[in-house]
Write a protein that holds these residues in place. Sequence first.
Motif, short mmCIF file in Angstrom:
data_model
loop_
_atom_site.label_atom_id
_atom_site.label_comp_id
_atom_site.label_asym_id
_atom_site.label_seq_id
_atom_site.Cartn_x
_atom_site.Cartn_y
_atom_site.Cartn_z
N PHE A 187 67.03 9.08 65.04
CA PHE A 187 67.49 7.70 65.22
C PHE A 187 69.01 7.66 65.17
CE2 PHE A 187 69.06 3.94 62.94
CZ PHE A 187 68.87 2.99 63.94
N TYR A 188 69.60 8.35 64.19
CA TYR A 188 71.05 8.40 64.05
C TYR A 188 71.69 8.88 65.34
CZ TYR A 188 75.66 9.84 62.41
OH TYR A 188 77.01 10.01 62.29
N LEU A 189 71.16 9.97 65.89
CA LEU A 189 71.72 10.51 67.14
C LEU A 189 71.58 9.52 68.29
CD1 LEU A 189 70.54 14.22 66.98
CD2 LEU A 189 72.85 13.33 66.57
N SER A 190 70.49 8.78 68.33
CA SER A 190 70.30 7.80 69.40
C SER A 190 71.31 6.67 69.31
CB SER A 190 68.88 7.23 69.37
OG SER A 190 68.71 6.30 68.31
N GLU A 191 71.86 6.44 68.14
CA GLU A 191 72.87 5.40 67.93
C GLU A 191 74.29 5.93 68.16
OE1 GLU A 191 72.13 1.92 66.60
OE2 GLU A 191 70.45 2.66 67.81
N GLN A 232 89.13 4.53 55.80
CA GLN A 232 89.49 4.91 57.17
C GLN A 232 88.33 5.62 57.85
OE1 GLN A 232 90.28 8.04 58.82
NE2 GLN A 232 89.27 8.95 57.06
N GLY A 233 87.52 6.37 57.10
CA GLY A 233 86.35 7.02 57.70
C GLY A 233 85.40 5.99 58.29
N TYR A 234 85.13 4.93 57.53
CA TYR A 234 84.26 3.87 58.03
C TYR A 234 84.93 3.07 59.14
CZ TYR A 234 80.56 4.70 54.69
OH TYR A 234 79.53 5.27 53.99
N LEU A 235 86.22 2.87 59.04
CA LEU A 235 86.93 2.12 60.08
C LEU A 235 86.78 2.79 61.45
CD1 LEU A 235 88.85 -0.21 60.90
CD2 LEU A 235 90.73 1.36 60.43
N PHE A 236 87.02 4.08 61.52
CA PHE A 236 86.86 4.81 62.78
C PHE A 236 85.43 4.69 63.30
CE2 PHE A 236 90.88 6.85 61.79
CZ PHE A 236 91.38 7.22 63.02
N ALA A 237 84.46 4.90 62.41
CA ALA A 237 83.06 4.85 62.81
C ALA A 237 82.68 3.46 63.31
CB ALA A 237 82.16 5.26 61.64
N ASN A 262 76.41 -1.44 69.00
CA ASN A 262 75.28 -1.56 68.08
C ASN A 262 75.81 -1.72 66.66
OD1 ASN A 262 75.99 1.05 67.18
ND2 ASN A 262 74.44 2.05 68.42
N LYS A 263 74.91 -2.02 65.76
CA LYS A 263 75.28 -2.20 64.36
C LYS A 263 75.17 -0.86 63.64
CE LYS A 263 73.75 -5.93 62.40
NZ LYS A 263 72.89 -6.89 61.68
N PRO A 264 76.19 -0.47 62.88
CA PRO A 264 76.13 0.82 62.18
C PRO A 264 74.91 0.92 61.27
CG PRO A 264 78.33 -0.11 62.03
CD PRO A 264 77.45 -1.17 62.63
N ALA A 265 74.29 2.07 61.24
CA ALA A 265 73.12 2.31 60.39
C ALA A 265 73.50 2.25 58.91
CB ALA A 265 72.49 3.65 60.72
N THR A 266 74.78 2.30 58.61
CA THR A 266 75.26 2.24 57.23
C THR A 266 74.75 1.00 56.51
OG1 THR A 266 77.29 3.34 57.91
CG2 THR A 266 77.37 2.19 55.83
#
Length: 106
Positions: free
Chosen positions: A19-23, A62-67, A77-81
């Motif tokens: 699922f992660y890869l599909s996103e 910054q890690g989350y900002l880039f993602a 799409n909405k991040p899986a986080t």
Amino acid sequence: MSDMSVPKRYRTFAEFYPFYLSEHQNAVSRRLHFVGTTTALVLVLVAPLSAWWWLLLVALLQGYLFAWVGHFFFEHNKPATFKYPLFSFMGDWRLWWEIIVRKRNL
């Protein structure tokens, strides 16, 4: 109620990762994730060496900002986080490693 209307709940990382890869199909999004994760790693390594502990917070932000830029502007799409914070974090690192060892393309 049909199975199609019930959101899937992932119980293991092995179930979640496809699922992660599909996103993360958009190349720009994957590149942003890679840059964000790499930068976060560098900041985490520099923090104890420099005793600038605030770099740990900067690494996380910054890690989350880039993602999230990748998700909102390129994947659309909405991040899986938001639903799977631990699995998503693990997915970021696995994807990062798979890019390093050339299992996945940037």
